[in-house]
Design an enzyme around this catalytic site. Structure first.
Site, mmCIF file in Angstrom:
data_model
loop_
_atom_site.group_PDB
_atom_site.id
_atom_site.type_symbol
_atom_site.label_atom_id
_atom_site.label_comp_id
_atom_site.label_asym_id
_atom_site.label_seq_id
_atom_site.Cartn_x
_atom_site.Cartn_y
_atom_site.Cartn_z
ATOM 1 N N GLY A 17 37.107 38.215 37.684
ATOM 2 C CA GLY A 17 38.144 37.186 37.789
ATOM 3 C C GLY A 17 37.769 35.962 36.960
ATOM 4 N N ASP A 53 35.397 48.224 45.221
ATOM 5 C CA ASP A 53 36.772 47.857 45.565
ATOM 6 C C ASP A 53 36.703 47.321 46.988
ATOM 7 O OD1 ASP A 53 39.396 47.799 46.542
ATOM 8 O OD2 ASP A 53 40.015 49.388 45.164
ATOM 9 N N ALA A 77 39.682 37.900 45.194
ATOM 10 C CA ALA A 77 40.835 37.403 45.957
ATOM 11 C C ALA A 77 42.100 38.085 45.456
ATOM 12 C CB ALA A 77 40.969 35.891 45.786
ATOM 13 N N THR A 79 45.409 36.990 44.241
ATOM 14 C CA THR A 79 45.885 35.669 43.796
ATOM 15 C C THR A 79 47.332 35.670 43.267
ATOM 16 O OG1 THR A 79 44.868 36.050 41.639
ATOM 17 C CG2 THR A 79 43.587 34.785 43.226
ATOM 18 N N THR A 118 41.936 27.415 48.691
ATOM 19 C CA THR A 118 42.978 26.901 47.812
ATOM 20 C C THR A 118 43.723 25.689 48.372
ATOM 21 O OG1 THR A 118 45.151 27.520 46.928
ATOM 22 C CG2 THR A 118 44.438 28.721 48.847
ATOM 23 N N ASP A 119 44.299 24.918 47.471
ATOM 24 C CA ASP A 119 45.220 23.830 47.840
ATOM 25 C C ASP A 119 46.464 24.392 48.555
ATOM 26 O OD1 ASP A 119 45.395 24.938 45.146
ATOM 27 O OD2 ASP A 119 47.238 23.787 44.924
ATOM 28 N N TYR A 142 50.530 33.888 50.516
ATOM 29 C CA TYR A 142 49.213 33.720 49.880
ATOM 30 C C TYR A 142 48.403 32.656 50.626
ATOM 31 C CZ TYR A 142 45.782 31.968 46.473
ATOM 32 O OH TYR A 142 44.633 31.526 45.869
ATOM 33 N N LYS A 146 44.894 33.090 52.765
ATOM 34 C CA LYS A 146 43.678 32.347 52.408
ATOM 35 C C LYS A 146 43.199 31.500 53.593
ATOM 36 C CE LYS A 146 41.803 32.152 48.975
ATOM 37 N NZ LYS A 146 40.691 32.994 48.440
ATOM 38 N N TRP A 167 44.619 24.995 40.834
ATOM 39 C CA TRP A 167 45.139 25.094 39.465
ATOM 40 C C TRP A 167 44.063 25.586 38.476
ATOM 41 C CZ3 TRP A 167 49.146 20.721 38.101
ATOM 42 C CH2 TRP A 167 50.056 20.575 39.159
HETATM 43 P P1 NDP Z 1 41.465 35.878 39.732
HETATM 44 O O1 NDP Z 1 42.791 36.404 40.126
HETATM 45 O O2 NDP Z 1 41.216 35.500 38.310
HETATM 46 O O3 NDP Z 1 40.343 36.943 40.122
HETATM 47 C C1 NDP Z 1 40.385 37.630 41.334
HETATM 48 C C2 NDP Z 1 39.231 38.605 41.356
HETATM 49 O O4 NDP Z 1 39.369 39.373 42.565
HETATM 50 C C3 NDP Z 1 39.242 39.608 40.183
HETATM 51 O O5 NDP Z 1 37.913 39.877 39.802
HETATM 52 C C4 NDP Z 1 39.844 40.844 40.828
HETATM 53 O O6 NDP Z 1 39.467 42.071 40.240
HETATM 54 C C5 NDP Z 1 39.210 40.723 42.208
HETATM 55 N N1 NDP Z 1 39.857 41.637 43.120
HETATM 56 C C6 NDP Z 1 41.158 41.675 43.509
HETATM 57 N N2 NDP Z 1 41.353 42.747 44.294
HETATM 58 C C7 NDP Z 1 40.161 43.380 44.394
HETATM 59 C C8 NDP Z 1 39.710 44.550 45.051
HETATM 60 N N3 NDP Z 1 40.545 45.297 45.787
HETATM 61 N N4 NDP Z 1 38.408 44.904 44.947
HETATM 62 C C9 NDP Z 1 37.553 44.158 44.200
HETATM 63 N N5 NDP Z 1 37.918 43.061 43.534
HETATM 64 C C10 NDP Z 1 39.208 42.678 43.633
HETATM 65 O O7 NDP Z 1 41.146 34.674 40.707
HETATM 66 P P2 NDP Z 1 40.411 33.291 40.380
HETATM 67 O O8 NDP Z 1 39.095 33.545 39.751
HETATM 68 O O9 NDP Z 1 41.378 32.386 39.731
HETATM 69 O O10 NDP Z 1 40.212 32.751 41.873
HETATM 70 C C11 NDP Z 1 38.923 32.554 42.455
HETATM 71 C C12 NDP Z 1 39.107 31.962 43.831
HETATM 72 O O11 NDP Z 1 39.766 30.705 43.724
HETATM 73 C C13 NDP Z 1 39.970 32.805 44.773
HETATM 74 O O12 NDP Z 1 39.440 32.699 46.057
HETATM 75 C C14 NDP Z 1 41.326 32.144 44.716
HETATM 76 O O13 NDP Z 1 42.069 32.370 45.907
HETATM 77 C C15 NDP Z 1 40.926 30.701 44.561
HETATM 78 N N6 NDP Z 1 41.947 29.868 43.919
HETATM 79 C C16 NDP Z 1 42.488 30.229 42.711
HETATM 80 C C17 NDP Z 1 43.447 29.441 42.120
HETATM 81 C C18 NDP Z 1 44.072 29.787 40.818
HETATM 82 O O14 NDP Z 1 44.846 28.961 40.287
HETATM 83 N N7 NDP Z 1 43.790 30.958 40.234
HETATM 84 C C19 NDP Z 1 43.879 28.167 42.737
HETATM 85 C C20 NDP Z 1 43.245 27.888 43.993
HETATM 86 C C21 NDP Z 1 42.306 28.710 44.538
HETATM 87 P P3 NDP Z 1 40.299 42.731 39.033
HETATM 88 O O15 NDP Z 1 39.818 42.007 37.796
HETATM 89 O O16 NDP Z 1 39.914 44.156 39.065
HETATM 90 O O17 NDP Z 1 41.752 42.493 39.338
#
Ligand code: NDP
Length: 326
Positions: A17, A53, A77, A79, A118-119, A142, A146, A167
């Site tokens: 992610g 997973d 997460a 997301t 998250t916010d 969502y 969270k 964000w």
């Molecule tokens: P991303 O959506 O970029 O990344 C999510 C990660 O979770 C990816 O590595 C994804 O894997 C992994 N994931 C999802 N489903 C599974 C699964 N079944 N098994 C294993 N891995 C899985 O999120 P961010 O990095 O942006 O977010 C990081 C944190 O910050 C999270 O907790 C999010 O809720 C929080 N957050 C994010 C915001 C945003 O704007 N993005 C805002 C506020 C909070 P894969 O690559 O395979 O999909």
């Protein structure tokens, strides 16, 4: 207890992610990093990565027990904010059940857990930045999942830190910055919501804030695990970039940076619109400002202003955009 505070054994969940990928580099100096991802090949060999997973709950427990880390960092997460309205069961497993399981395993092992929230746990009312002890009231599925994840982590009784961020963007992954650049490459006019306020925050700063907290916590207890420090000053912290903006102003700043970095754009006009003019399946909070005072008081943590952070991040964003990177 580790012999050296900088020799932690760190298990990262969700390394592909936006935040997860930045954690690989940011946490490497703190010890040995064991990365996991649903699709390990997506880390492009940066770090050896194990397949996990997280919807396989037994595999989650087995991985933690096998790795026996001193710190778990959960960057996985669900997301997809709008899709969560219909895929609520899957979002609940990933955002609420899995963090609880990780926290339960962390308690049994005596290790520390870092988790992100998250916010969107707040309803966006009011005009002042949200503080950690303000009452959450999510507007959509969502945010509800969270919030349930936060509660599960607290209830498990592990030494933990929950970092609420907002964000998020990065050179890799899906985010507002890259969406704007893609749209502006083909269109001369865009309409962007101007009545939702918050602080855009690069994933790299979330990762370096995490490293800062873990390093300080390990050092605070000499040769100890951050778990010892988290038992004293763990809990929930807001970690936003300084300053505030809205999506419209953020888009204008993205295009200003893009021009500086010679990213080809057709865009001529960016029109401010109201949230009501851009209906989405999930309702978004108007006020997403997070107050970072507590993280500053406890850990001396203060992120730069969002504009400076965007400028610092832009060379990598421009390069990935030109290269068509994911
Ligand atoms: P991303 O959506 O970029 O990344 C999510 C990660 O979770 C990816 O590595 C994804 O894997 C992994 N994931 C999802 N489903 C599974 C699964 N079944 N098994 C294993 N891995 C899985 O999120 P961010 O990095 O942006 O977010 C990081 C944190 O910050 C999270 O907790 C999010 O809720 C929080 N957050 C994010 C915001 C945003 O704007 N993005 C805002 C506020 C909070 P894969 O690559 O395979 O999909």
């Amino acid at each position: 207890m580790s012999a050296n505070p900088m020799s932690q054994r760190i298990l990262i969940i969700g390394s592909t992610g936006q935040v997860g990928r930045e954690l690989l580099a940011a946490l490497a100096p703190l010890g040995s990093v064991i990365a996991t991802a649903r699709a390990p090949e997506l880390t492009r060999g940066v770090t050896p990565c194990r397949a996990l997973d997280v919807t396989d709950l037994e595999a989650v427990r087995a991985t933690v027990r096998e790795v026996s880390p001193t710190v778990i960092v959960n960057a996985a997460a669900y997301t997809a904010v709008d899709r969560a309205e219909t895929e609520t069961e899957l979002a609940t497993i990933i955002n609420a059940i899995v963090p609880g399981i990780l926290a339960d395993e962390a308690r049994q092992l005596g290790c520390a857990l870092v988790h992100y929230s998250t916010d969107y746990v707040f309803d966006g009312s009011g005009t002042r930045p949200w503080r950690e002890n303000d009452t959450p009231h999510p507007l959509g599925a969502y945010g509800r999942t969270k919030l349930a994840g936060e509660a599960a982590v607290r209830a498990a009784g592990a030494a933990h830190v929950i970092l609420r961020v907002s964000w998020i963007y990065a050179a890799h992954g899906q985010n507002f910055v890259k969406t704007m650049l893609k749209l502006a490459a083909d269109r001369t006019e865009l309409r962007v919501v101007a009545d939702q306020c918050g602080a855009p925050t690069p994933a790299s700063l979330v990762a370096s804030a995490t490293a800062h907290i873990l390093k300080q916590s390990a050092l605070q207890h000499g040769a100890g695990s951050p778990a010892d420090a988290f038992r004293e000053r763990g809990g929930t912290y807001h970690v936003p970039c300084a300053g505030e903006t809205n999506w419209h102003e953020f888009a204008e700043e993205i295009f200003r940076q893009a021009r500086i970095h010679n990213v080809p754009l057709k865009i001529e006009r960016v029109l401010p619109i109201a949230t009501a003019d851009y209906p989405t399946p999930a309702q978004r909070p108007h006020n997403s400002r997070l107050d970072g005072t507590r993280a500053f008081e406890q850990f001396g943590l203060r992120l730069p202003d969002w504009r400076a952070a965007l400028a610092a991040e832009f060379p990598a964003i421009a390069a990935s955009f030109r290269g068509g990177a994911a």
